[in-house]
Design a protein around this motif. Structure first.
Motif, PDB file in Angstrom:
ATOM      1  N   TRP A   9       0.835  -1.202   0.000  1.00 16.71           N
ATOM      2  CA  TRP A   9       0.000   0.000   0.000  1.00 16.71           C
ATOM      3  C   TRP A   9       0.872   1.255   0.000  1.00 16.71           C
ATOM      4  CZ3 TRP A   9      -0.008   3.766   3.808  1.00 16.71           C
ATOM      5  CH2 TRP A   9      -0.977   4.755   3.670  1.00 16.71           C
ATOM      6  N   THR A  26      -2.478   4.418  -5.588  1.00 16.38           N
ATOM      7  CA  THR A  26      -3.861   4.613  -5.170  1.00 16.38           C
ATOM      8  C   THR A  26      -4.021   4.201  -3.713  1.00 16.38           C
ATOM      9  OG1 THR A  26      -4.558   2.382  -5.829  1.00 16.38           O
ATOM     10  CG2 THR A  26      -4.662   4.114  -7.519  1.00 16.38           C
ATOM     11  N   ASP A  27      -5.152   4.551  -3.142  1.00 17.41           N
ATOM     12  CA  ASP A  27      -5.452   4.125  -1.775  1.00 17.41           C
ATOM     13  C   ASP A  27      -6.159   2.776  -1.869  1.00 17.41           C
ATOM     14  OD1 ASP A  27      -5.846   3.973   0.923  1.00 17.41           O
ATOM     15  OD2 ASP A  27      -7.502   5.413   0.988  1.00 17.41           O
ATOM     16  N   LEU A  34      -8.160  -0.335  -1.608  1.00 19.28           N
ATOM     17  CA  LEU A  34      -9.319  -0.711  -0.798  1.00 19.28           C
ATOM     18  C   LEU A  34      -9.740   0.389   0.189  1.00 19.28           C
ATOM     19  CD1 LEU A  34      -8.351  -4.414   0.066  1.00 19.28           C
ATOM     20  CD2 LEU A  34      -9.835  -3.604  -1.781  1.00 19.28           C
ATOM     21  N   GLY A  35      -9.286   1.634  -0.075  1.00 20.03           N
ATOM     22  CA  GLY A  35      -9.601   2.725   0.841  1.00 20.03           C
ATOM     23  C   GLY A  35      -8.941   2.559   2.196  1.00 20.03           C
ATOM     24  N   PHE A  36      -7.846   1.774   2.229  1.00 21.95           N
ATOM     25  CA  PHE A  36      -7.208   1.420   3.496  1.00 21.95           C
ATOM     26  C   PHE A  36      -6.686   2.645   4.239  1.00 21.95           C
ATOM     27  CE2 PHE A  36      -3.155   0.416   5.673  1.00 21.95           C
ATOM     28  CZ  PHE A  36      -3.644  -0.423   6.655  1.00 21.95           C
ATOM     29  N   GLY A  37      -5.991   3.536   3.517  1.00 21.53           N
ATOM     30  CA  GLY A  37      -5.405   4.703   4.166  1.00 21.53           C
ATOM     31  C   GLY A  37      -6.448   5.633   4.744  1.00 21.53           C
ATOM     32  N   ALA A  38      -7.532   5.873   3.974  1.00 21.47           N
ATOM     33  CA  ALA A  38      -8.598   6.749   4.461  1.00 21.47           C
ATOM     34  C   ALA A  38      -9.300   6.132   5.672  1.00 21.47           C
ATOM     35  CB  ALA A  38      -9.593   7.015   3.338  1.00 21.47           C
ATOM     36  N   TRP A  39      -9.537   4.822   5.614  1.00 23.56           N
ATOM     37  CA  TRP A  39     -10.226   4.136   6.712  1.00 23.56           C
ATOM     38  C   TRP A  39      -9.408   4.163   7.996  1.00 23.56           C
ATOM     39  CZ3 TRP A  39      -8.422  -0.587   8.880  1.00 23.56           C
ATOM     40  CH2 TRP A  39      -9.268  -1.120   9.876  1.00 23.56           C
ATOM     41  N   ASP A  74      -2.851  11.258   9.487  1.00 18.50           N
ATOM     42  CA  ASP A  74      -2.998  11.419   8.039  1.00 18.50           C
ATOM     43  C   ASP A  74      -2.042  10.463   7.318  1.00 18.50           C
ATOM     44  OD1 ASP A  74      -3.489  12.209   5.478  1.00 18.50           O
ATOM     45  OD2 ASP A  74      -2.689  14.256   5.697  1.00 18.50           O
ATOM     46  N   LEU A  95      -2.380   9.064   4.353  1.00 25.14           N
ATOM     47  CA  LEU A  95      -2.207   9.393   2.947  1.00 25.14           C
ATOM     48  C   LEU A  95      -1.230  10.545   2.775  1.00 25.14           C
ATOM     49  CD1 LEU A  95      -5.913   9.043   1.793  1.00 25.14           C
ATOM     50  CD2 LEU A  95      -4.031   7.497   1.252  1.00 25.14           C
ATOM     51  N   SER A 110      -0.700  -3.237  -6.019  1.00 25.54           N
ATOM     52  CA  SER A 110      -0.044  -1.950  -6.299  1.00 25.54           C
ATOM     53  C   SER A 110       0.764  -1.926  -7.586  1.00 25.54           C
ATOM     54  CB  SER A 110       0.858  -1.555  -5.119  1.00 25.54           C
ATOM     55  OG  SER A 110       1.736  -2.597  -4.783  1.00 25.54           O
TER      56      SER A 110
END
Length: 390
Positions: A83, A88-89, A91-96, A104, A106, A246
């Motif tokens: 990751w 890209t993020d 599976l939305g891992f960083g935001a989650w 932060d 990301l 990735s």
């Protein structure tokens, strides 16, 4: 028995979690995490003394569970690393996780300097060697336990080393300290040459062992029953997953980290057996492997350090291994000794007196003759007789 004897092996898991946290924090924290792990084990072994305790464990299932959890721990670490190099993020891992933690992730990933990705590679390689190979080494010896074998083989797949599950158990333990063992480095060989030669000869030996097994069972060499081919496919599958997560940056990071982990295994083989010799007609004894009882190394590596007893009785679980205080001793703990091997002139200078002492104090009559011949071939002046140095 004290609860500490169960908890001490959790240092292994704590090390993996520290590596994951460093990767998540990003930036300089990646390099700080790598440095912290190196310092913890080098200084810890230097200051922490030896662990020679031999407790009787009443709940071995708890310790087996500790071994099994290495697989999800290593998989999680590699996912975080992949990751961290993804565009890209995933599976939305960083935001989650950023939302849960308030950190932060990301932004930290975006601000990570390219040079710190070298630390990412080294950290992943170190963890593949530690979380993967060390645990797998214990599990593949449990030939009576299919689940442990399966987990051990998957752990080895991270370092492209399915051959180890075959050659180590059925080849190395039979031929250790003889010229037939790919993992035993002769006197005078550098660690860098050993990494290449042991890898090539180890895979060749594993193929021969597996081919003979298949022939006895009446199965085709090129078929699903071939454990070596299945192992190669397992590693290939992991590379494919890294690419899906990735792209090429992730696939290349995974390959480079896996090869680093494999190199670490061969360096450990080098440290554990360098220069020792055995009369092939005699059984393996504790004196045929280098040993270490350093506290932190023992706790973080499931007593891999008690290697002399392991080779004398390879079927014993790590909890039953004895410290073997009379066995030949490594320079220090595992990580400290590993770092010394990377400087061949220093390594040979420090090991020469230990080898000569082994020749005098522990070798049998036949082995002393083998040692004299090995010393003459080594190219190391300190190992040659005084009369021949003039």
């Amino acid at each position: 028995m004290s609860l500490l004897h169960y908890l001490k092996f959790l240092l292994f898991h704590a090390t993996g979690l520290l590596a994951i946290l460093a990767l998540l924090a990003g930036g300089a924290w990646i390099s700080y995490g790598l440095l912290a792990i190196l310092l913890i084990f080098t200084l810890g072994d230097a200051l922490g003394g030896d662990d020679t305790s031999t407790p009787l464990y009443r709940y071995p299932a708890l310790l087996t569970l500790q071994l099994w959890t290495a697989l999800p721990l290593l998989a999680s670490l590699l996912f975080v690393a992949l990751w961290s190099v993804s565009r890209t993020d995933v599976l939305g891992f960083g935001a989650w996780l950023g939302g849960l933690s308030g950190y932060d992730l990301l932004g930290a990933r975006q601000d990570t300097w390219t040079g710190h990705y070298l630390s990412t590679w080294l950290l992943c390689g170190l963890m593949i060697g530690m979380l993967g190979t060390i645990t797998a080494h214990e599990l593949i010896h449990r030939t009576w336990d299919p689940l442990s074998l399966l987990i051990g083989r998957w752990l080895l797949a991270f370092s492209f080393d399915c051959a180890f599950a075959i050659e180590h158990v059925y080849g190395h333990h039979r031929y250790v300290a003889t010229h037939l063992d790919p993992a035993t480095a002769p006197r005078g060989r550098s660690v860098y040459r050993h990494i290449l030669l042991s890898t090539l000869h180890g895979n060749r030996s594993a193929w021969q062992i597996e081919r003979q097994r298949l022939a006895r069972q009446g199965w085709q060499v090129f078929g699903w029953h071939n454990r070596l081919l299945r192992g190669y496919l397992m590693s290939l599958l992991l590379v494919g997953l890294a690419y899906l997560i990735s792209g090429w940056p992730g696939a290349l990071l995974f390959i480079a980290s896996g090869l680093c982990g494999k190199a670490l295994l061969e360096i450990v083989n080098y440290m554990e057996h360098y220069g020792l010799l055995r009369d092939p007609h005699q059984p393996v004894q504790p004196r045929h492997s280098w040993n270490s009882n350093k506290r932190l190394s023992s706790w973080a590596m499931f007593n891999l350090t008690r290697h002399s007893h392991h080779h004398a009785q390879g079927e014993l679980p790590y909890t039953a291994l004895q410290p073997m205080r009379d066995a030949p001793l490594m320079l220090s703990g595992y990580l400290s000794t590993l770092l010394v091997t990377l400087l061949p002139p220093l390594w040979h200078r420090l090991m020469a007196p230990r080898l000569l002492d082994w020749d005098r104090q522990q070798a049998s009559a036949t082995e002393r003759q083998l040692a004299a011949e090995a010393n003459a071939r080594s190219g190391i002046a300190a190992l040659r007789p005084a009369s021949s140095r003039r």
